[in-house]
Design an enzyme around this catalytic site. Structure first.
Site, PDB file in Angstrom:
ATOM      1  N   TRP A  21      69.566  23.748 106.525  1.00 65.78           N
ATOM      2  CA  TRP A  21      68.186  23.938 106.098  1.00 65.78           C
ATOM      3  C   TRP A  21      67.202  23.537 107.186  1.00 65.78           C
ATOM      4  O   TRP A  21      66.224  24.246 107.461  1.00 65.78           O
ATOM      5  CB  TRP A  21      67.918  23.186 104.805  1.00 65.78           C
ATOM      6  CG  TRP A  21      66.541  23.388 104.218  1.00 65.78           C
ATOM      7  CD1 TRP A  21      65.736  22.427 103.697  1.00 65.78           C
ATOM      8  CD2 TRP A  21      65.817  24.621 104.075  1.00 65.78           C
ATOM      9  NE1 TRP A  21      64.552  22.980 103.237  1.00 65.78           N
ATOM     10  CE2 TRP A  21      64.584  24.326 103.468  1.00 65.78           C
ATOM     11  CE3 TRP A  21      66.097  25.943 104.425  1.00 65.78           C
ATOM     12  CZ2 TRP A  21      63.617  25.297 103.190  1.00 65.78           C
ATOM     13  CZ3 TRP A  21      65.142  26.926 104.157  1.00 65.78           C
ATOM     14  CH2 TRP A  21      63.918  26.595 103.542  1.00 65.78           C
ATOM     15  N   GLY A 145      60.993  25.901  96.920  1.00 64.35           N
ATOM     16  CA  GLY A 145      61.103  27.285  96.480  1.00 64.35           C
ATOM     17  C   GLY A 145      62.536  27.771  96.570  1.00 64.35           C
ATOM     18  O   GLY A 145      63.451  26.988  96.840  1.00 64.35           O
ATOM     19  N   ALA A 149      69.511  28.767 102.664  1.00 65.03           N
ATOM     20  CA  ALA A 149      69.293  28.753 104.107  1.00 65.03           C
ATOM     21  C   ALA A 149      69.852  29.990 104.812  1.00 65.03           C
ATOM     22  O   ALA A 149      69.165  30.602 105.635  1.00 65.03           O
ATOM     23  CB  ALA A 149      69.907  27.483 104.701  1.00 65.03           C
ATOM     24  N   LYS A 200      66.081  21.497  89.462  1.00 63.12           N
ATOM     25  CA  LYS A 200      66.872  22.731  89.456  1.00 63.12           C
ATOM     26  C   LYS A 200      68.280  22.484  89.996  1.00 63.12           C
ATOM     27  O   LYS A 200      69.224  23.175  89.617  1.00 63.12           O
ATOM     28  CB  LYS A 200      66.145  23.833  90.224  1.00 63.12           C
ATOM     29  CG  LYS A 200      65.814  23.504  91.677  1.00 63.12           C
ATOM     30  CD  LYS A 200      66.956  23.812  92.656  1.00 63.12           C
ATOM     31  CE  LYS A 200      66.609  23.346  94.055  1.00 63.12           C
ATOM     32  NZ  LYS A 200      67.706  23.613  95.019  1.00 63.12           N
ATOM     33  N   ASN A 265      74.910  22.992  95.389  1.00 63.90           N
ATOM     34  CA  ASN A 265      75.007  22.386  94.063  1.00 63.90           C
ATOM     35  C   ASN A 265      75.823  23.245  93.111  1.00 63.90           C
ATOM     36  O   ASN A 265      76.597  22.732  92.299  1.00 63.90           O
ATOM     37  CB  ASN A 265      73.597  22.150  93.514  1.00 63.90           C
ATOM     38  CG  ASN A 265      72.867  21.068  94.289  1.00 63.90           C
ATOM     39  OD1 ASN A 265      73.126  19.885  94.127  1.00 63.90           O
ATOM     40  ND2 ASN A 265      71.959  21.489  95.163  1.00 63.90           N
TER      41      ASN A 265
END
Length: 341
Positions: A21, A145, A149, A200, A265
């Site tokens: 990222w 947002g 990546a 999230k 995740n």
């Protein structure tokens, strides 16, 4: 977009963290015209980025902009930086900031790219930045947002949101973090933007778990929908604006992180659903799945404000080994009669 014959015309910026990222966001900034130097802890990785314009460990196959520089020496990276973007594991942020503080320009804006909550304090990343660096709100921003990546590194069009308590700061950062394939929008809801990015991840873990078990689309859709309701209730309890959870930092990021195999995740959840232990999942991950470390502090914060988060509670129980992954889905609600949708 800059190339070998174009001198960067934008601000001088530093990106701290050379994972997938951090490197991707450095590319976004360089492709938007900024003078970008990325800090890599390992000298050999810094050299590969600076000379070879590659990061084979975290973004294999991606050519990085010729204008992108890298260094392993933190003072050199921070020298003259007008904006500093931080992408390190959330639980090591405080220690990293202690090294940053002596070399930070007195007017620099610091931007969090991280999506986590600090263990022990329950602090959001912007709060840790403000605490350690002793910065006023108008020098801090957060970016969030739907940010997978590899897709962005491949220049697939996407959007993000930049938030700051100060609108001008948000607009300044958003202008820097915009290029032909990456568009940044702005808001002033730092709380909602940060918590959206954190929460999230927890729902993505749940989606991954039931996917690993072998449950179908109905189950995942139910968790996705009820998970958004949990996210919204939690964020509102901590002062977020309700509309933030229906935007890029909430629903947008939730969809991308929950449904994509590129999501760390989601992958961690699938491994748990397939029967791997928490320690085995951690050992198998090349990079940090922030949701794993955020479950406990988020649940503590939820209980402190009386927010019911049954799905996140179940994820916590799976991580603790007190709930079998196959039993997560039937526990979509509390024992009370569920209200609304």
């Amino acid at each position: 977009m800059t190339d070998a014959t174009t001198h960067p015309s934008g601000p001088r910026v530093a990106v701290l963290g050379a994972g997938s990222w951090g490197t991707t966001f450095a590319k976004v900034l360089a492709d938007g015209g900024s003078h970008v130097t990325i800090w890599a802890r390992r000298p050999e990785l810094a050299n590969e980025i600076a000379v070879g314009k590659r990061n084979s460990d975290y973004l294999p196959g991606i050519n990085l902009p010729r204008t992108l520089n890298a260094d392993w020496r933190l003072p050199a990276v921070l020298e003259g930086a007008e904006q500093v973007y931080i992408s390190v594991p959330s639980q090591s942020l405080r220690a990293n900031l202690a090294d940053v503080s002596p070399h930070l320009d007195s007017h620099a804006i610091v931007v969090s790219l991280m999506k986590g909550v600090e263990l022990g304090t329950g602090s959001r990343m912007s709060q840790v930045i403000a605490d350690v660096l002793e910065l006023p709100a108008n020098r801090i921003a957060v970016a969030s947002g739907p940010n997978l990546a590899l897709e962005i590194a491949k220049e697939m069009p996407t959007a993000a949101v930049v938030a700051s308590d100060d609108l001008l700061t948000a607009q300044t950062v958003a202008a820097t973090a915009t290029n032909p394939y990456f568009r940044s929008f702005v808001n002033t809801d730092v709380i909602g933007t940060e918590f959206g990015g954190v929460l999230k991840n927890l729902i993505a873990l749940a989606i991954g778990i039931v996917d690993g078990v072998g449950y179908g689309e109905n189950t995942k859709a139910s968790i996705l929908t009820r998970g958004l309701a949990e996210m919204s209730a939690f964020a509102a309890a901590y002062g977020a604006q309700p509309e933030t959870m229906s935007g890029l930092a909430g629903l947008g990021d939730l969809i991308a992180t929950s449904e994509s195999p590129l999501s760390r995740n989601n992958r961690a959840g699938r491994l748990l659903g397939q029967g791997y232990s928490y320690s085995e999942v951690i050992a198998s991950m090349q990079q940090t799945a922030e949701g794993l470390a955020s479950v406990k502090p988020v649940l503590e914060l939820a209980r402190a404000r009386g927010v019911l988060m049954p799905i996140v509670e179940q994820v916590g129980q799976v991580l603790d080994g007190t709930l079998a992954p196959k039993d997560l889905a039937p526990h979509l609600t509390t024992d009370d009669v569920p209200q609304g949708e």
